[in-house]
Design a protein around this motif. Structure first.
Motif, mmCIF file in Angstrom:
data_model
loop_
_atom_site.group_PDB
_atom_site.id
_atom_site.type_symbol
_atom_site.label_atom_id
_atom_site.label_comp_id
_atom_site.label_asym_id
_atom_site.label_seq_id
_atom_site.Cartn_x
_atom_site.Cartn_y
_atom_site.Cartn_z
ATOM 1 N N UNK A 197 12.587 -67.969 11.409
ATOM 2 C CA UNK A 197 11.402 -67.688 12.229
ATOM 3 C C UNK A 197 10.690 -66.489 11.630
ATOM 4 N N UNK A 198 9.347 -66.466 11.747
ATOM 5 C CA UNK A 198 8.560 -65.393 11.135
ATOM 6 C C UNK A 198 9.002 -64.019 11.696
ATOM 7 N N UNK A 199 8.940 -63.013 10.846
ATOM 8 C CA UNK A 199 9.377 -61.655 11.185
ATOM 9 C C UNK A 199 8.528 -61.059 12.319
ATOM 10 N N UNK A 200 9.180 -60.546 13.345
ATOM 11 C CA UNK A 200 8.418 -60.021 14.499
ATOM 12 C C UNK A 200 7.710 -58.710 14.165
ATOM 13 N N UNK A 201 7.995 -58.110 12.992
ATOM 14 C CA UNK A 201 7.267 -56.900 12.591
ATOM 15 C C UNK A 201 6.133 -57.192 11.608
ATOM 16 N N UNK A 202 5.846 -58.466 11.413
ATOM 17 C CA UNK A 202 4.647 -58.890 10.676
ATOM 18 C C UNK A 202 3.419 -58.354 11.422
ATOM 19 N N UNK A 203 2.466 -57.736 10.710
ATOM 20 C CA UNK A 203 1.313 -57.134 11.403
ATOM 21 C C UNK A 203 0.556 -58.110 12.300
ATOM 22 N N UNK A 204 0.443 -59.363 11.898
ATOM 23 C CA UNK A 204 -0.287 -60.342 12.728
ATOM 24 C C UNK A 204 0.487 -60.698 13.992
ATOM 25 N N UNK A 205 1.819 -60.695 13.894
ATOM 26 C CA UNK A 205 2.636 -60.926 15.094
ATOM 27 C C UNK A 205 2.411 -59.782 16.071
ATOM 28 N N UNK A 206 2.545 -58.553 15.565
ATOM 29 C CA UNK A 206 2.413 -57.373 16.426
ATOM 30 C C UNK A 206 1.068 -57.370 17.129
ATOM 31 N N UNK A 207 0.011 -57.713 16.380
ATOM 32 C CA UNK A 207 -1.327 -57.702 16.966
ATOM 33 C C UNK A 207 -1.407 -58.687 18.126
ATOM 34 N N UNK A 208 -0.825 -59.863 17.953
ATOM 35 C CA UNK A 208 -0.911 -60.894 19.004
ATOM 36 C C UNK A 208 -0.012 -60.573 20.196
ATOM 37 N N UNK A 209 0.971 -59.689 20.035
ATOM 38 C CA UNK A 209 1.855 -59.380 21.174
ATOM 39 C C UNK A 209 1.168 -58.486 22.194
ATOM 40 N N UNK A 210 0.110 -57.793 21.791
ATOM 41 C CA UNK A 210 -0.582 -56.861 22.684
ATOM 42 C C UNK A 210 0.379 -55.811 23.270
ATOM 43 N N UNK A 211 1.368 -55.418 22.497
ATOM 44 C CA UNK A 211 2.286 -54.370 22.948
ATOM 45 C C UNK A 211 3.559 -54.884 23.589
ATOM 46 N N UNK A 212 3.601 -56.172 23.920
ATOM 47 C CA UNK A 212 4.793 -56.719 24.582
ATOM 48 C C UNK A 212 6.034 -56.643 23.701
ATOM 49 N N UNK A 213 5.855 -56.491 22.393
ATOM 50 C CA UNK A 213 7.000 -56.415 21.489
ATOM 51 C C UNK A 213 7.922 -55.253 21.866
ATOM 52 N N UNK A 214 7.368 -54.237 22.520
ATOM 53 C CA UNK A 214 8.184 -53.085 22.907
ATOM 54 C C UNK A 214 9.037 -53.367 24.151
ATOM 55 N N UNK A 215 8.767 -54.486 24.833
ATOM 56 C CA UNK A 215 9.459 -54.741 26.112
ATOM 57 C C UNK A 215 10.346 -55.985 26.097
ATOM 58 N N UNK A 216 10.429 -56.670 24.971
ATOM 59 C CA UNK A 216 11.272 -57.862 24.880
ATOM 60 C C UNK A 216 12.324 -57.591 23.808
ATOM 61 N N UNK A 217 13.593 -57.874 24.112
ATOM 62 C CA UNK A 217 14.640 -57.684 23.101
ATOM 63 C C UNK A 217 14.673 -58.921 22.198
ATOM 64 N N UNK A 218 14.542 -58.676 20.910
ATOM 65 C CA UNK A 218 14.414 -59.773 19.936
ATOM 66 C C UNK A 218 15.530 -59.648 18.917
ATOM 67 N N UNK A 219 16.228 -60.746 18.659
ATOM 68 C CA UNK A 219 17.269 -60.740 17.627
ATOM 69 C C UNK A 219 17.151 -61.986 16.763
ATOM 70 N N UNK A 220 17.412 -61.819 15.472
ATOM 71 C CA UNK A 220 17.418 -62.928 14.513
ATOM 72 C C UNK A 220 18.864 -63.297 14.222
ATOM 73 N N UNK A 221 19.285 -64.461 14.663
ATOM 74 C CA UNK A 221 20.663 -64.908 14.483
ATOM 75 C C UNK A 221 20.659 -66.427 14.307
ATOM 76 N N UNK A 222 21.670 -66.943 13.622
ATOM 77 C CA UNK A 222 21.754 -68.411 13.496
ATOM 78 C C UNK A 222 21.887 -69.024 14.895
#
Lengths: 241, 241
Positions: free
Chosen positions: B128-153
């Motif tokens: 899945x695309x990296x959640x710290x990609x600048x375009x991802x961050x822009x579309x989150x409108x700040x919600x990235x700071x409030x959701x716990x995200x993990x990359x795992x199989x």
């Protein structure tokens, strides 16, 4: 070989003023061009890097395709189509209206949602982004050929249609609380300003999507998805495609 | 005055390999940078064309901001933040999982949806695309700071969590038909391939969104919006933000 003047014409269609002047728009990619042709839209000229695939398409080099394309990654086929004559909406059942939606990706996604949920008519305020914008068309995935779209001032049109008008707004009543809903026009506001005052004055009901977290708002396309789903859910038995 | 080497570092963070190497990511705009700071994320360096607005920000010229930015229209502030340590998900209630979602705008919109619907954990397959990609961050409108995200199989993680696994797929049963649903993990597939075979093998239920028109599919972000709405609707009384 595509003449320089043709490439210039195609490129000019990236901009609304030239689309209006020429009465033409641009569609790209095998899928989208195929869907438009399949829906009976009139092609003015077709170009393909592999012209065998498209009857009537002329060959275009990869290099010229890149020059002509509005996409970062051009996709084999480019078509110039005639903008259809303006449609007149019947507005005699569920319809969607957009009040100043500006983002092409949002409009394209919303057109695709109308097609999915069987909403045949989309009324756009004159300041809504042009549905023949290349980015809009790309996001519709071909649904633009199956939804009737008209640009008209909302207040007069809402007054004339005689249907209930439902608005989406953060300060509305939660949807999904079981209120029986009569068919009407659902109006979604712009990304930055929401619904205009003239539309708010005409609302029979205002709906909000219940929030359970801390996000300040929802994107207009995702909000539209939820409300069209909810309208269909309340309207009757669930049937599958 | 921002040194050339600093600009070079910032620009390098547009790419995942440099983000990983440096342990840093880029956030842009007054709103996003403000939300990250407000959520306690650690700023490595902050730049603003109007440094009075941001305590600790250094002045950057409009011209340098343009060079540093990943946006078409840079917006006053740019921040370099430390990538937080990987979180470990508890997976003890409703959670969302993504199986190879590639489009940054889709991931950003989905993170914002998790925040809206109070889904605290997002499990992403490694592709899945990296959640710290600048375009991802822009579309989150700040919600990235409030959701716990993990990359795992996904297969191993789904096996280990012991919760029911629900998958979205065109060939599933229509959602909204009143089935009582136990909290579990909803998995959404990639834009082009849907759910992978290894995830399909682990599904307790497969859900489809009823279609009423002719569109072939829904965008993954709009489909996620509808399913999270439906989960919350079925789970209990409608409460408003």
């Amino acid at each position: 070989m595509v003449a320089k003047s043709e490439l210039k014409l195609i490129r000019s269609l990236h901009q609304k003023k030239y689309r209006t002047r020429e009465g033409l728009f641009l569609a790209e990619g095998v899928k989208l061009v195929g869907e438009l042709l399949g829906a009976g839209m009139e092609a003015y000229s077709l170009y393909s890097t592999d012209p065998g695939e498209f009857p009537g398409a002329r060959e275009i080099s990869e290099n010229d395709l890149k020059k002509a394309s509005a996409l970062v990654q051009p996709n084999k086929v480019i078509g110039v189509f005639r903008i259809p004559d303006p449609v007149s909406l019947s507005l005699d059942g569920w319809a969607l209206a957009l009040d100043g939606v500006r983002d092409p990706g949002n409009l394209g996604t919303i057109i695709r949602l109308c097609d999915w949920f069987g909403i045949p008519e989309l009324l756009c305020s004159p300041d809504t982004v042009d549905c023949y914008n290349p980015k809009v068309l790309q996001a519709t995935m071909g649904s633009v050929a199956r939804v009737r779209i008209a640009y008209q001032p909302l207040p007069e049109t809402l007054d004339a249609c005689g249907l209930p008008v439902y608005g989406a707004s953060m300060d509305g009543s939660p949807v999904g609380s079981g209120t029986a809903v009569q068919p009407g026009i659902l109006v979604m506001g712009s990304e930055s300003h929401g619904l205009s005052g003239a539309v708010r004055d005409r609302l029979s009901q205002t709906w909000a999507i219940p929030a359970y977290g801390q996000a300040e708002s929802l994107n207009v396309a995702t909000a539209t998805a939820i409300l069209l789903y909810e309208i269909r859910r309340q309207a009757g038995p669930v049937t599958q495609k």
